[in-house]
Design an enzyme around this catalytic site. Structure first.
Site, PDB file in Angstrom:
ATOM      1  N   LYS A   1       0.826  -1.218   0.000  1.00  0.00           N
ATOM      2  CA  LYS A   1       0.000   0.000   0.000  1.00  0.00           C
ATOM      3  C   LYS A   1       0.850   1.255   0.000  1.00  0.00           C
ATOM      4  O   LYS A   1       0.473   2.266  -0.586  1.00  0.00           O
ATOM      5  CB  LYS A   1      -0.973  -0.011   1.184  1.00  0.00           C
ATOM      6  CG  LYS A   1      -2.125  -0.969   0.973  1.00  0.00           C
ATOM      7  CD  LYS A   1      -3.318  -0.621   1.831  1.00  0.00           C
ATOM      8  CE  LYS A   1      -4.469  -1.558   1.528  1.00  0.00           C
ATOM      9  NZ  LYS A   1      -5.501  -1.530   2.559  1.00  0.00           N
TER      10      LYS A   1
ATOM     11  N   LYS B   1      -3.195 -10.927  -7.129  1.00  0.00           N
ATOM     12  CA  LYS B   1      -4.535 -11.225  -6.572  1.00  0.00           C
ATOM     13  C   LYS B   1      -5.594 -10.239  -7.092  1.00  0.00           C
ATOM     14  O   LYS B   1      -5.267  -9.082  -7.406  1.00  0.00           O
ATOM     15  CB  LYS B   1      -4.500 -11.242  -5.039  1.00  0.00           C
ATOM     16  CG  LYS B   1      -4.390  -9.890  -4.433  1.00  0.00           C
ATOM     17  CD  LYS B   1      -4.803  -9.849  -2.966  1.00  0.00           C
ATOM     18  CE  LYS B   1      -4.761  -8.404  -2.529  1.00  0.00           C
ATOM     19  NZ  LYS B   1      -5.316  -7.986  -1.351  1.00  0.00           N
TER      20      LYS B   1
ATOM     21  N   LYS C   1      -9.849  -4.895  -4.932  1.00  0.00           N
ATOM     22  CA  LYS C   1     -10.877  -3.852  -5.042  1.00  0.00           C
ATOM     23  C   LYS C   1     -10.316  -2.573  -5.642  1.00  0.00           C
ATOM     24  O   LYS C   1     -11.044  -1.770  -6.194  1.00  0.00           O
ATOM     25  CB  LYS C   1     -11.357  -3.482  -3.621  1.00  0.00           C
ATOM     26  CG  LYS C   1     -12.364  -4.405  -3.030  1.00  0.00           C
ATOM     27  CD  LYS C   1     -12.836  -3.845  -1.690  1.00  0.00           C
ATOM     28  CE  LYS C   1     -12.374  -4.707  -0.558  1.00  0.00           C
ATOM     29  NZ  LYS C   1     -12.608  -4.221   0.776  1.00  0.00           N
TER      30      LYS C   1
HETATM   31  P1  TYM Z   1     -10.442  -6.535   2.795  1.00  0.00           P
HETATM   32  O1  TYM Z   1     -11.597  -5.614   2.939  1.00  0.00           O
HETATM   33  O2  TYM Z   1      -9.302  -6.103   1.929  1.00  0.00           O
HETATM   34  O3  TYM Z   1     -10.907  -7.937   2.240  1.00  0.00           O
HETATM   35  C1  TYM Z   1     -11.988  -8.629   2.817  1.00  0.00           C
HETATM   36  C2  TYM Z   1     -11.760 -10.130   2.791  1.00  0.00           C
HETATM   37  O4  TYM Z   1     -11.620 -10.604   1.436  1.00  0.00           O
HETATM   38  C3  TYM Z   1     -10.450 -11.397   1.316  1.00  0.00           C
HETATM   39  N1  TYM Z   1      -9.895 -11.226  -0.034  1.00  0.00           N
HETATM   40  C4  TYM Z   1      -9.676 -12.229  -0.889  1.00  0.00           C
HETATM   41  N2  TYM Z   1      -9.861 -13.550  -0.793  1.00  0.00           N
HETATM   42  C5  TYM Z   1      -9.542 -14.310  -1.875  1.00  0.00           C
HETATM   43  N3  TYM Z   1      -9.051 -13.810  -3.042  1.00  0.00           N
HETATM   44  C6  TYM Z   1      -8.847 -12.478  -3.179  1.00  0.00           C
HETATM   45  N4  TYM Z   1      -8.372 -11.986  -4.314  1.00  0.00           N
HETATM   46  C7  TYM Z   1      -9.166 -11.621  -2.077  1.00  0.00           C
HETATM   47  N5  TYM Z   1      -9.096 -10.289  -1.885  1.00  0.00           N
HETATM   48  C8  TYM Z   1      -9.549 -10.058  -0.629  1.00  0.00           C
HETATM   49  C9  TYM Z   1      -9.514 -10.850   2.391  1.00  0.00           C
HETATM   50  O5  TYM Z   1      -8.518 -11.784   2.732  1.00  0.00           O
HETATM   51  C10 TYM Z   1     -10.476 -10.564   3.513  1.00  0.00           C
HETATM   52  O6  TYM Z   1     -10.740 -11.730   4.266  1.00  0.00           O
HETATM   53  N6  TYM Z   1      -7.847  -5.870   6.978  1.00  0.00           N
HETATM   54  C11 TYM Z   1      -8.979  -6.553   6.430  1.00  0.00           C
HETATM   55  C12 TYM Z   1     -10.271  -6.272   7.142  1.00  0.00           C
HETATM   56  C13 TYM Z   1     -10.254  -6.497   8.619  1.00  0.00           C
HETATM   57  C14 TYM Z   1     -10.359  -7.741   9.273  1.00  0.00           C
HETATM   58  C15 TYM Z   1     -10.333  -7.448  10.657  1.00  0.00           C
HETATM   59  C16 TYM Z   1     -10.483  -9.053   8.807  1.00  0.00           C
HETATM   60  C17 TYM Z   1     -10.156  -5.540   9.581  1.00  0.00           C
HETATM   61  N7  TYM Z   1     -10.215  -6.123  10.814  1.00  0.00           N
HETATM   62  C18 TYM Z   1     -10.410  -8.463  11.601  1.00  0.00           C
HETATM   63  C19 TYM Z   1     -10.554 -10.051   9.769  1.00  0.00           C
HETATM   64  C20 TYM Z   1     -10.516  -9.765  11.132  1.00  0.00           C
HETATM   65  C21 TYM Z   1      -9.144  -6.122   4.988  1.00  0.00           C
HETATM   66  O7  TYM Z   1      -8.734  -5.076   4.602  1.00  0.00           O
HETATM   67  O8  TYM Z   1      -9.885  -6.955   4.233  1.00  0.00           O
END
Ligand code: TYM
Length: 335
Positions: free
Chosen positions: A120, A202, A205
């Site tokens: 990032k 990967k 978003k």
């Molecule tokens: P975020 O919002 O980027 O993504 C949400 C979830 O989607 C999964 N993910 C994927 N899985 C498979 N293939 C992909 N290409 C892919 N892109 C995203 C992510 O692994 C995630 O599970 N920091 C976290 C949010 C968060 C969180 C937490 C998660 C904040 N606090 C506590 C678990 C527990 C995040 O930015 O996810």
């Protein structure tokens, strides 16, 4: 009386998604699909992590709508508010408080080597803020506040769960047993869905729309994106992540939405070309995502109902969070 070994263990589950950016099938296959399965037999808390979202460029005037939209996504994808708690992170102030307290025991070196921070900082060069570095600590606070056993996430979040475990152990050692040490739960397949345009990266978003299938994409968009997806040289439809990352990604997506194994799919498409695989996958995705689109449209007209779910969720989350933070404060010598 039930015999001990036969009693199903009820796990405490916590996970979250940032409200900014449209959710894609990677988010669904990596995280939300697991949530929907886990909520049946466990105590689940699913959060919309708006405080995390502030670390990347965003428009304040759009945030509330994005939060509501994510609540709608959770519901449309099958999260059941009668079985799971759904709430907004910033509405339970204990998340910020615990994050600060955990800051004081986390070495900067551990944060500096986080892959997501490095990526990032490169992507948003003009905005390498301290929040971006401290992001995993807020995530640790989210998880540890709820005495979580398991955290269902995709592959990219695994390192953040590892640092959460380190922080929990360190706190327990320093101040006495306080937190459970949680474990990451990755799906067997689909933990890392790749970009349609750059299949060695990967699906994300924050990348251009043609690189991902949004959960609410219209049929024409799905078809156009899949037909244009980057495949590999050669003609055979075989799974091989190294030599055929594009085709392997399409096969993984096909397998997870159809319930067929990759082997079965290789057989089904034996002797057929990439165009046929893509056409069939577009149809599958259009049909599979139809109920998401329909439920989203229904829920968009029920804003009061969705807000009430978030309010009920906030109240439930608040009770658990207050109890943990009271213990933490006491252990750290605060009142
Ligand atoms: P975020 O919002 O980027 O993504 C949400 C979830 O989607 C999964 N993910 C994927 N899985 C498979 N293939 C992909 N290409 C892919 N892109 C995203 C992510 O692994 C995630 O599970 N920091 C976290 C949010 C968060 C969180 C937490 C998660 C904040 N606090 C506590 C678990 C527990 C995040 O930015 O996810």
């Amino acid at each position: 009386m039930t015999t001990r070994g036969l009693t199903p263990t009820i796990m405490k589950v916590f996970s979250g998604i940032q409200p900014t950016g449209a959710l894609h099938i990677g988010n669904y296959l990596g995280a939300i699909k697991q949530w929907v399965e886990l909520q049946e037999k466990n105590e689940c808390v699913f959060c919309i992590v708006d405080l995390h979202a502030l670390t990347s460029p965003y428009q304040p005037e759009t945030l509330q709508n994005l939060i509501l939209e994510k609540a709608i996504v959770y519901l449309a994808a099958g999260v059941n508010p009668e079985k799971a708690t759904i709430f907004v992170q910033s509405e339970v102030k204990e998340h910020s408080e615990l994050a600060w307290l955990l800051n004081t025991i986390t070495p900067i070196g551990d944060l500096n080597r986080m892959t997501q921070y490095k990526e990032k900082s490169k992507k948003f060069k003009q905005n390498v803020n301290a929040g971006l570095l401290n992001y995993p600590i807020l995530m640790a606070a989210d998880i540890l506040l709820y005495q979580t056993d398991i955290v269902p996430v995709g592959q990219d979040q695994k390192q953040h769960i590892e640092i959460t475990r380190t922080i929990a152990r360190k706190f327990n050692q320093k101040f006495g047993q306080t937190f459970k040490v949680p474990e990451a739960k990755l799906p067997n397949a689909g933990a890392k869905i790749m970009s349609l345009t750059q299949p060695t990266k990967k699906m994300s978003k924050t990348d251009p729309p043609e690189s991902r299938i949004g959960l609410f994409d219209e049929p024409e968009e799905i078809k156009a994106k899949i037909m244009k997806a980057v495949t590999d040289t050669g003609k055979t439809i075989k799974y091989n992540e190294k030599l055929k990352p594009g085709v392997s990604n399409l096969l993984t997506i096909y397998s997870l939405f159809s319930g067929k194994t990759v082997k079965e799919l290789e057989k089904k498409f034996k002797g057929k070309g990439y165009a046929e695989l893509k056409k069939s996958l577009s149809e599958l995705l259009i049909n599979s995502l139809e109920s998401f689109r329909r439920k989203k449209k229904e829920l968009l007209c029920r804003e009061v109902y969705v807000k009430e779910i978030l309010e009920q969720g906030r109240k439930r989350a608040q009770i658990i969070a207050s109890s943990t933070i009271a213990d933490v404060r006491k252990k750290m010598g605060l009142t």
